[in-house]
Enzyme design. Structure first.
Site, mmCIF file in Angstrom:
data_model
loop_
_atom_site.group_PDB
_atom_site.id
_atom_site.type_symbol
_atom_site.label_atom_id
_atom_site.label_comp_id
_atom_site.label_asym_id
_atom_site.label_seq_id
_atom_site.Cartn_x
_atom_site.Cartn_y
_atom_site.Cartn_z
ATOM 1 N N LYS A 80 -77.008 -42.774 1.060
ATOM 2 C CA LYS A 80 -77.736 -43.709 1.920
ATOM 3 C C LYS A 80 -78.767 -44.414 1.058
ATOM 4 O O LYS A 80 -79.167 -43.897 0.006
ATOM 5 C CB LYS A 80 -78.457 -42.910 3.029
ATOM 6 N N GLY A 185 -77.971 -46.925 27.188
ATOM 7 C CA GLY A 185 -77.817 -47.939 26.138
ATOM 8 C C GLY A 185 -76.431 -48.559 26.154
ATOM 9 O O GLY A 185 -75.434 -47.902 25.880
ATOM 10 N N GLY A 187 -75.456 -51.352 24.338
ATOM 11 C CA GLY A 187 -75.439 -52.336 23.251
ATOM 12 C C GLY A 187 -74.050 -52.416 22.652
ATOM 13 O O GLY A 187 -73.039 -52.338 23.366
ATOM 14 N N ASN A 188 -73.993 -52.565 21.335
ATOM 15 C CA ASN A 188 -72.697 -52.740 20.657
ATOM 16 C C ASN A 188 -71.692 -51.656 21.020
ATOM 17 O O ASN A 188 -70.554 -51.940 21.362
ATOM 18 C CB ASN A 188 -72.911 -52.737 19.135
ATOM 19 N N VAL A 189 -72.118 -50.398 20.918
ATOM 20 C CA VAL A 189 -71.187 -49.297 21.193
ATOM 21 C C VAL A 189 -71.071 -49.053 22.700
ATOM 22 O O VAL A 189 -69.963 -48.950 23.238
ATOM 23 C CB VAL A 189 -71.652 -47.993 20.491
HETATM 24 P P1 NAD Z 1 -77.434 -51.455 19.712
HETATM 25 O O1 NAD Z 1 -78.784 -51.742 19.158
HETATM 26 O O2 NAD Z 1 -76.408 -52.538 19.743
HETATM 27 O O3 NAD Z 1 -77.543 -50.871 21.199
HETATM 28 C C1 NAD Z 1 -78.518 -49.981 21.592
HETATM 29 C C2 NAD Z 1 -78.897 -50.344 23.018
HETATM 30 O O4 NAD Z 1 -79.805 -49.366 23.495
HETATM 31 C C3 NAD Z 1 -79.602 -51.708 23.128
HETATM 32 O O5 NAD Z 1 -78.934 -52.483 24.104
HETATM 33 C C4 NAD Z 1 -81.020 -51.347 23.533
HETATM 34 O O6 NAD Z 1 -81.605 -52.312 24.395
HETATM 35 C C5 NAD Z 1 -80.817 -50.025 24.244
HETATM 36 N N1 NAD Z 1 -82.004 -49.175 24.288
HETATM 37 C C6 NAD Z 1 -82.936 -48.980 23.338
HETATM 38 N N2 NAD Z 1 -83.861 -48.130 23.778
HETATM 39 C C7 NAD Z 1 -83.524 -47.758 25.023
HETATM 40 C C8 NAD Z 1 -84.084 -46.923 26.004
HETATM 41 N N3 NAD Z 1 -85.224 -46.256 25.801
HETATM 42 N N4 NAD Z 1 -83.449 -46.771 27.187
HETATM 43 C C9 NAD Z 1 -82.304 -47.452 27.425
HETATM 44 N N5 NAD Z 1 -81.717 -48.280 26.544
HETATM 45 C C10 NAD Z 1 -82.332 -48.430 25.359
HETATM 46 O O7 NAD Z 1 -76.912 -50.197 18.857
HETATM 47 P P2 NAD Z 1 -75.409 -49.678 18.744
HETATM 48 O O8 NAD Z 1 -74.798 -50.224 17.516
HETATM 49 O O9 NAD Z 1 -74.724 -49.824 20.057
HETATM 50 O O10 NAD Z 1 -75.669 -48.135 18.454
HETATM 51 C C11 NAD Z 1 -76.085 -47.271 19.489
HETATM 52 C C12 NAD Z 1 -76.364 -45.876 18.912
HETATM 53 O O11 NAD Z 1 -75.189 -45.375 18.277
HETATM 54 C C13 NAD Z 1 -77.452 -45.851 17.831
HETATM 55 O O12 NAD Z 1 -78.123 -44.623 17.903
HETATM 56 C C14 NAD Z 1 -76.660 -45.910 16.536
HETATM 57 O O13 NAD Z 1 -77.373 -45.342 15.457
HETATM 58 C C15 NAD Z 1 -75.455 -45.071 16.908
HETATM 59 N N6 NAD Z 1 -74.260 -45.379 16.116
HETATM 60 C C16 NAD Z 1 -73.749 -46.640 16.107
HETATM 61 C C17 NAD Z 1 -72.611 -46.906 15.348
HETATM 62 C C18 NAD Z 1 -71.988 -48.288 15.354
HETATM 63 O O14 NAD Z 1 -70.836 -48.426 14.912
HETATM 64 N N7 NAD Z 1 -72.662 -49.303 15.845
HETATM 65 C C19 NAD Z 1 -72.001 -45.897 14.601
HETATM 66 C C20 NAD Z 1 -72.547 -44.597 14.641
HETATM 67 C C21 NAD Z 1 -73.683 -44.352 15.401
#
Ligand code: NAD
Length: 350
Positions: A80, A185, A187-189
């Site tokens: 990392k 949450g 978001g993306n995932v």
């Molecule tokens: P993202 O930033 O696209 O989505 C996160 C969402 O959570 C956002 O919509 C945000 O508004 C919401 N959020 C933040 N704080 C909050 C709260 N207190 N209550 C409710 N909602 C809240 O991130 P992502 O890419 O979807 O990733 C989500 C999680 O998965 C993260 O922890 C990330 O580290 C983990 N992750 C993501 C990936 C990936 O491929 N994107 C891979 C492994 C792990």
């Protein structure tokens, strides 16, 4: 500042402090373990309060990547990097190129990818200086649908099969029809996950700070929106954290009504003892770095000519790995996070 005697130092193979005066780059690259292959891991940019905080983050995160790649059976080690700076105000193309040069000097022992505070655009800038960068290639399926290096859809797919495995183990069900899931949450995932769960017949509750995203999900899928703080209290089968880390803690565990915690967020347990507290309450926990490995599997193979179908097969194998962890944990009366670590260590031992 200590390194070899630092409490987060764990047999790391190499820790490199990088500085470039012209661009102002201050970064640390940590390679934890390369027994299975080159160390792949994201580059985080964050305004750390001090150098010690940056070192702690990079040592912990690089170790986590060793475990994640090993448990996903990838030919990768764990590494990392962190850039000390504010991604909103300190980021420049010169800084990203300087980081690319720093990565290049390691000759491929470390492969950089995006992480919080960095983007695909930043990876493209680093890619001007090094070929050891991942998460940038456009991927197309057999019918020509293309997408960028974004790994989120594969992370969501892995999380979905992980939920299926947990539901089978805990509830004895092979389908998700009517299974109640609360997603924190979207978001993306989270939004990809919600769609898959919806298609499988699950009943879904969602909470997100972003009200527009919530409204979209309600209109698109007919999910039930709940207030952010209320997501822990829902009468559901599965709690799927897909937002923040450390949300399984002393305050939230007593409130959970779900019998399964299975979601994509990183570092869900505030402390390891919270994994024990979940088990003591009869809640099955799908260890985060096991269930959310779909993205790293995707990113790993973008640099090879492995076909999409093979990638999907490996992402779907997350379900089998989780089943093995659940069964071992039950047989040994131990929390699932401990068995996940054990299985990963077996897989990266030299
Ligand atoms: P993202 O930033 O696209 O989505 C996160 C969402 O959570 C956002 O919509 C945000 O508004 C919401 N959020 C933040 N704080 C909050 C709260 N207190 N209550 C409710 N909602 C809240 O991130 P992502 O890419 O979807 O990733 C989500 C999680 O998965 C993260 O922890 C990330 O580290 C983990 N992750 C993501 C990936 C990936 O491929 N994107 C891979 C492994 C792990």
């Amino acid at each position: 500042m200590k390194l070899f005697t630092h409490h987060e130092f764990d047999h790391h193979e190499q820790v490199v402090f990088c500085h470039d005066q012209a661009s102002g780059l201050k970064a640390i690259i940590a390679i934890h373990n390369t027994h299975r292959g080159p160390a792949l891991g994201g580059c985080r940019m964050y305004p750390y309060a001090n150098e010690e905080a940056a070192l702690i983050d990079v040592l912990r995160l690089s170790k986590g990547m060793t475990y994640k790649s090993a448990i996903a059976n990838l030919p990768l080690g764990g590494g990392k990097s962190v850039i000390i700076g504010n991604p909103g105000s300190d980021k420049t193309p010169a800084l990203m190129r300087a980081m690319g040069e720093a990565v290049d000097r390691l000759g491929g022992r470390y492969i950089v990818a995006e992480d919080s505070g960095t983007s695909v655009a930043d990876m493209l800038l680093m890619g001007e200086m090094t070929k050891h960068v991942s998460g940038i290639a456009e991927k197309c399926d057999a019918v020509g649908n293309c997408r960028s290096g974004d790994p989120s859809p594969m992370t969501a797919r892995g999380t979905f099969v992980g939920i299926q495995a947990a539901v089978k183990h805990r509830l004895g069900r092979t389908d998700l029809d009517g299974v109640r899931v609360a997603i924190q949450g979207i978001g993306n995932v989270g939004h990809h996950l919600a769609k898959q769960l919806h298609d499988a017949g699950a009943k879904i509750w969602v909470a997100d700070l972003n009200q527009a995203a919530v409204t979209r999900m309600v209109e698109e899928l007919g999910v039930t929106a709940v207030a952010n703080e209320a997501i822990y209290d829902q009468e559901v089968d599965v709690f799927a954290p897909c937002a923040l880390g450390a949300i399984i803690n002393d305050q939230t565990i007593p409130r959970l009504r779900a019998t399964i915690v299975a979601g994509a967020a990183n570092n869900q347990l505030a402390e390891k003892r919270h994994g024990e507290a979940l088990a003591a309450k009869g809640i099955l926990y799908a260890p985060d770095y096991v269930i959310n490995a779909g993205g790293v599997i995707d990113v790993c193979y973008e640099r090879s000519n492995v076909q999409q179908a093979q990638i999907i097969q490996q992402v779907d194998a997350i379900g089998e790995t989780l089943q093995e962890i659940f069964m071992r944990a039950e047989a040994q009366h131990k929390p699932t996070y401990e068995l996940a670590d054990q299985l990963a260590e077996e897989r990266f031992a030299s």
